[in-house]
Write a protein that holds these residues in place. Structure first.
Motif, PDB file in Angstrom:
ATOM      1  N   VAL A  16      -1.431   0.571  -2.096  1.00 44.86           N
ATOM      2  CA  VAL A  16      -0.936   1.320  -0.955  1.00 44.86           C
ATOM      3  C   VAL A  16      -2.000   2.269  -0.427  1.00 44.86           C
ATOM      4  CG1 VAL A  16       0.746   3.045  -0.239  1.00 44.86           C
ATOM      5  CG2 VAL A  16       1.469   1.102  -1.598  1.00 44.86           C
ATOM      6  N   VAL A  17      -2.745   2.903  -1.357  1.00 42.59           N
ATOM      7  CA  VAL A  17      -3.821   3.798  -0.929  1.00 42.59           C
ATOM      8  C   VAL A  17      -4.852   3.032  -0.118  1.00 42.59           C
ATOM      9  CG1 VAL A  17      -5.674   5.291  -1.718  1.00 42.59           C
ATOM     10  CG2 VAL A  17      -3.469   5.345  -2.882  1.00 42.59           C
ATOM     11  N   ALA A  20      -3.512   2.177   3.307  1.00 40.22           N
ATOM     12  CA  ALA A  20      -3.485   3.311   4.215  1.00 40.22           C
ATOM     13  C   ALA A  20      -4.878   3.663   4.712  1.00 40.22           C
ATOM     14  CB  ALA A  20      -2.854   4.521   3.513  1.00 40.22           C
ATOM     15  N   LYS A  55      10.438   1.283  -4.491  1.00 40.57           N
ATOM     16  CA  LYS A  55      10.068   2.609  -4.993  1.00 40.57           C
ATOM     17  C   LYS A  55       9.756   2.505  -6.486  1.00 40.57           C
ATOM     18  CE  LYS A  55      13.229   4.438  -1.549  1.00 40.57           C
ATOM     19  NZ  LYS A  55      14.374   5.333  -1.241  1.00 40.57           N
ATOM     20  N   ILE A  84       6.001   1.490  -5.619  1.00 43.81           N
ATOM     21  CA  ILE A  84       5.315   2.448  -4.756  1.00 43.81           C
ATOM     22  C   ILE A  84       5.898   3.828  -5.016  1.00 43.81           C
ATOM     23  CG2 ILE A  84       4.925   3.131  -2.357  1.00 43.81           C
ATOM     24  CD1 ILE A  84       5.082   0.147  -1.641  1.00 43.81           C
ATOM     25  N   ASN A  88       8.977   8.316   0.747  1.00 44.56           N
ATOM     26  CA  ASN A  88       8.188   8.428   1.964  1.00 44.56           C
ATOM     27  C   ASN A  88       7.026   7.444   1.985  1.00 44.56           C
ATOM     28  OD1 ASN A  88       9.828  10.444   3.000  1.00 44.56           O
ATOM     29  ND2 ASN A  88       8.595  12.099   2.163  1.00 44.56           N
ATOM     30  N   SER A  89       6.424   7.186   0.836  1.00 45.04           N
ATOM     31  CA  SER A  89       5.315   6.231   0.780  1.00 45.04           C
ATOM     32  C   SER A  89       5.789   4.818   1.100  1.00 45.04           C
ATOM     33  CB  SER A  89       4.638   6.269  -0.593  1.00 45.04           C
ATOM     34  OG  SER A  89       4.041   7.522  -0.820  1.00 45.04           O
ATOM     35  N   ASP A  92       6.562   4.704   4.867  1.00 44.91           N
ATOM     36  CA  ASP A  92       5.347   4.614   5.680  1.00 44.91           C
ATOM     37  C   ASP A  92       4.760   3.203   5.632  1.00 44.91           C
ATOM     38  OD1 ASP A  92       5.612   7.258   6.370  1.00 44.91           O
ATOM     39  OD2 ASP A  92       4.113   7.986   4.934  1.00 44.91           O
TER      40      ASP A  92
END
Length: 326
Positions: A16-17, A20, A55, A84, A88-89, A92
């Motif tokens: 995910v990082v 993003a 999540k 994840i 919120n992550s 997004d």
């Protein structure tokens, strides 16, 4: 086994990082093979790339694997981006199109994503409000709502319930007013500050917060601490957690109807849902089977027996005839 789960969880979070920061596609392979059962191959989904997210807690991981196994059996090319960190992550990642599909909760959608303060007490109506508003505002599609309701709740040990007579949140509030020491409470960090957590509950039930002997602890520690009734006699929990029946904890009745409904539902970006309408059809019968009793048992197998969420999810789907072991 625990190390495997940690490593598997770390990869999606790193992914995910990277997503993003670099806009790259990422995700691992589906952890276990499955074949068709009552879910049959769908020609329109053959080879379609689908990234599934979730999540980072037991129930959410189980949900993610249910989607992965279902779409794999239907013929899709599924990528695993479960675990994840945080609501919120995941949100997004879905808004950015990095995750195509995930389970989420109607209460989270209504309050956290859409910014409402007052929940709708009727669960079907709340789902419809979230569905309509999120589609209009963010082009997010909510579908296949499950009967399971993973709402916040307070619990106590059976011994404490018998000693104090506390069975409802009104009883709990009265005990605080009478004898705060007898109502010592452990709360998770988010529950302590969220308006759908302790602050809002205290207002609804007229609890004098300064009188509460409250300890803020990690969510995972609340269950055993409350069962032992040493550190605390009451605790904040998620209502479908498998540790509640395993530790013989008693859910307090929300007799004034404060806590929002947190029914699980399948959430997809509108573009993905429009391109692949078959996905909602595949997931609907799976969601329909997810009662509180079913998901609590699946959670228990992970949190109490130490099984892997993917194993638990696949075994349940095989037992239901939805897929075959592959």
């Amino acid at each position: 086994m625990r190390i495997t789960r940690w490593v598997r969880g770390l990869v999606p979070v790193i992914g995910v990082v990277l997503l993003a920061s670099c806009g790259l596609q990422s995700g691992g392979s589906v952890p276990l093979p499955v074949g068709p059962g009552s879910i049959r191959p769908v020609p329109e989904l053959d080879g379609v790339a689908v990234t599934v997210g979730s999540k980072d807690f037991t129930e959410a991981n189980i949900h993610g694997y249910l989607i992965e196994f279902a779409l794999t059996a239907a013929g899709a090319n599924v990528r695993d981006l479960t675990n994840i960190q945080g609501s919120n992550s995941l949100r997004d990642a879905q808004l950015l199109g990095q995750v195509d599909i995930a389970y989420d909760y109607t209460g989270t959608g209504w309050i956290n994503y859409l910014g409402n303060e007052t929940p709708e007490p009727d669960e079907r109506r709340q789902f419809e409000l979230v569905r309509d508003a999120d589609l209009a505002q963010h082009n997010m599609v909510w579908t296949a709502m499950a009967p399971m309701n993973n709402t916040y709740a307070l619990v106590t040990s059976r011994r404490t319930a018998e000693e104090t007579g506390v069975r409802t949140l009104s009883d709990y509030a009265a005990l605080i007013a009478k004898d705060p020491a007898m109502a010592a409470t452990c709360v998770g960090t988010e529950f302590n500050v969220r308006q759908d957590g302790y602050p809002g509950m205290a207002r609804k039930y007229g609890i004098d917060v300064p009188r509460v002997q409250k300890q803020i602890v990690q969510d995972a520690l609340v269950y055993q601490a409350t069962a032992d009734a040493n550190q605390c006699r009451f605790g904040s929990v998620a209502a479908t957690d498998g540790r509640i029946p395993a530790l013989d904890l008693v859910l307090l009745v929300d007799d004034r109807g404060f806590f929002p409904k947190y029914n699980a539902a399948v959430v997809m970006h509108g573009d993905f849902a429009a391109a692949h309408p078959q996905v909602a059809q595949i997931m609907a019968p799976i969601s329909a089977r997810l009662t509180n009793e079913v998901i609590t048992e699946l959670n228990r197998q992970v949190d109490i027996e130490g099984r892997e969420p993917a194993d638990v999810a696949r075994d349940w789907m095989v037992a239901e005839g939805l897929v075959t072991p592959g």
